[in-house]
Design a protein around this motif. Structure first.
Motif, mmCIF file in Angstrom:
data_model
loop_
_atom_site.group_PDB
_atom_site.id
_atom_site.type_symbol
_atom_site.label_atom_id
_atom_site.label_comp_id
_atom_site.label_asym_id
_atom_site.label_seq_id
_atom_site.Cartn_x
_atom_site.Cartn_y
_atom_site.Cartn_z
ATOM 1 N N MET A 1 0.846 -1.190 0.000
ATOM 2 C CA MET A 1 0.000 0.000 0.000
ATOM 3 C C MET A 1 0.883 1.243 0.000
ATOM 4 N N ALA A 2 0.582 2.193 -0.880
ATOM 5 C CA ALA A 2 1.298 3.461 -0.934
ATOM 6 C C ALA A 2 0.661 4.406 0.083
ATOM 7 N N ASP A 3 1.239 4.466 1.260
ATOM 8 C CA ASP A 3 0.692 5.261 2.342
ATOM 9 C C ASP A 3 0.947 6.749 2.089
ATOM 10 N N PRO A 4 -0.082 7.602 2.214
ATOM 11 C CA PRO A 4 0.109 9.022 1.933
ATOM 12 C C PRO A 4 1.112 9.702 2.869
ATOM 13 N N THR A 5 1.271 9.189 4.083
ATOM 14 C CA THR A 5 2.252 9.802 4.991
ATOM 15 C C THR A 5 3.678 9.479 4.557
ATOM 16 N N THR A 6 3.831 8.467 3.691
ATOM 17 C CA THR A 6 5.139 8.115 3.124
ATOM 18 C C THR A 6 5.356 8.807 1.787
ATOM 19 N N THR A 7 4.315 8.816 0.930
ATOM 20 C CA THR A 7 4.459 9.427 -0.396
ATOM 21 C C THR A 7 4.525 10.947 -0.317
ATOM 22 N N ASP A 8 3.819 11.541 0.645
ATOM 23 C CA ASP A 8 3.754 13.000 0.780
ATOM 24 C C ASP A 8 3.803 13.421 2.246
ATOM 25 N N PRO A 9 4.934 13.146 2.928
ATOM 26 C CA PRO A 9 5.014 13.447 4.360
ATOM 27 C C PRO A 9 4.970 14.940 4.682
ATOM 28 N N ASP A 10 5.214 15.788 3.691
ATOM 29 C CA ASP A 10 5.125 17.229 3.898
ATOM 30 C C ASP A 10 3.680 17.720 3.914
ATOM 31 N N LYS A 11 2.737 16.858 3.506
ATOM 32 C CA LYS A 11 1.332 17.262 3.427
ATOM 33 C C LYS A 11 0.416 16.467 4.365
ATOM 34 N N TYR A 12 0.713 15.189 4.596
ATOM 35 C CA TYR A 12 -0.109 14.327 5.452
ATOM 36 C C TYR A 12 0.572 14.099 6.790
ATOM 37 N N LYS A 13 -0.198 14.247 7.878
ATOM 38 C CA LYS A 13 0.334 14.027 9.223
ATOM 39 C C LYS A 13 -0.679 13.207 10.026
ATOM 40 N N VAL A 14 -0.208 12.156 10.694
ATOM 41 C CA VAL A 14 -1.072 11.370 11.575
ATOM 42 C C VAL A 14 -1.279 12.178 12.856
ATOM 43 N N ILE A 15 -2.551 12.465 13.191
ATOM 44 C CA ILE A 15 -2.824 13.222 14.408
ATOM 45 C C ILE A 15 -3.503 12.369 15.484
ATOM 46 N N PHE A 16 -3.949 11.154 15.107
ATOM 47 C CA PHE A 16 -4.507 10.208 16.071
ATOM 48 C C PHE A 16 -4.528 8.840 15.420
ATOM 49 N N GLU A 17 -4.277 7.800 16.228
ATOM 50 C CA GLU A 17 -4.369 6.438 15.708
ATOM 51 C C GLU A 17 -4.617 5.477 16.850
ATOM 52 N N ASN A 18 -5.497 4.504 16.598
ATOM 53 C CA ASN A 18 -5.676 3.382 17.507
ATOM 54 C C ASN A 18 -5.912 2.135 16.661
ATOM 55 N N GLU A 19 -6.402 1.065 17.267
ATOM 56 C CA GLU A 19 -6.553 -0.191 16.529
ATOM 57 C C GLU A 19 -7.695 -0.152 15.520
ATOM 58 N N ARG A 20 -8.581 0.848 15.583
ATOM 59 C CA ARG A 20 -9.745 0.882 14.690
ATOM 60 C C ARG A 20 -9.715 1.980 13.635
ATOM 61 N N VAL A 21 -9.065 3.103 13.941
ATOM 62 C CA VAL A 21 -9.031 4.230 12.997
ATOM 63 C C VAL A 21 -7.665 4.906 13.008
ATOM 64 N N ARG A 22 -7.427 5.656 11.933
ATOM 65 C CA ARG A 22 -6.277 6.553 11.869
ATOM 66 C C ARG A 22 -6.808 7.883 11.350
ATOM 67 N N VAL A 23 -6.438 8.964 12.015
ATOM 68 C CA VAL A 23 -6.881 10.292 11.606
ATOM 69 C C VAL A 23 -5.683 11.027 11.016
ATOM 70 N N LEU A 24 -5.855 11.485 9.766
ATOM 71 C CA LEU A 24 -4.810 12.222 9.071
ATOM 72 C C LEU A 24 -5.231 13.669 8.889
ATOM 73 N N GLU A 25 -4.279 14.582 9.054
ATOM 74 C CA GLU A 25 -4.482 15.973 8.685
ATOM 75 C C GLU A 25 -3.749 16.191 7.370
ATOM 76 N N TYR A 26 -4.403 16.852 6.420
ATOM 77 C CA TYR A 26 -3.808 17.131 5.115
ATOM 78 C C TYR A 26 -3.827 18.632 4.872
ATOM 79 N N ARG A 27 -2.689 19.155 4.417
ATOM 80 C CA ARG A 27 -2.585 20.574 4.057
ATOM 81 C C ARG A 27 -1.749 20.709 2.798
ATOM 82 N N ASP A 28 -2.181 21.620 1.909
ATOM 83 C CA ASP A 28 -1.349 21.976 0.771
ATOM 84 C C ASP A 28 -1.663 23.405 0.340
#
Length: 114
Positions: A1-28
């Motif tokens: 899987m091409a994870d957006p936090t890997t492909t575009d770490p300057d734009k995607y940031k993990v702000i919360f994660e647990n076993e059921r969800v991951r919350v990403l903040e995106y800015r450009d």
């Protein structure tokens, strides 16, 4: 899987994660684009108004214009995107970690938010 936090770490940031969800903040900024990446089934919340061109792995493209404060469902997909508007993009994605059951099909196969 091409994870957006890997492909575009300057734009995607993990702000919360647990076993059921991951919350990403995106800015450009206007004119910026992302590399191809994947999202699982997600809920998207727009923190700003913006215009984007989304391009699927197949090459199909879709232009979207969203207002601040919209909440949209996003079927699992692979895409890249470009900020084609005059304003920065600011979005939160709540990515679901639990996959669909084996017999369940997506409600749609729309590129971008439904």
């Amino acid at each position: 899987m091409a994870d957006p936090t890997t492909t575009d770490p300057d734009k995607y940031k993990v702000i919360f994660e647990n076993e059921r969800v991951r919350v990403l903040e995106y800015r450009d900024e206007p004119g910026q684009s992302t590399r191809p990446h994947e999202h699982p089934d997600s809920v998207m919340y727009t923190l700003s108004s913006f215009e984007r061109r989304l391009v699927a792995g197949s090459g199909d493209a879709r232009d979207v214009s969203l207002a601040e404060g919209e909440v949209r469902w996003l079927d699992a997909q692979t895409h890249s995107g470009e900020n084609t508007g005059a304003t920065p993009t600011h979005v939160l994605f709540v990515e679901l970690k639990e996959g669909r059951s084996s017999g369940e099909t997506p409600a749609s196969s729309t590129l971008g938010p439904g």
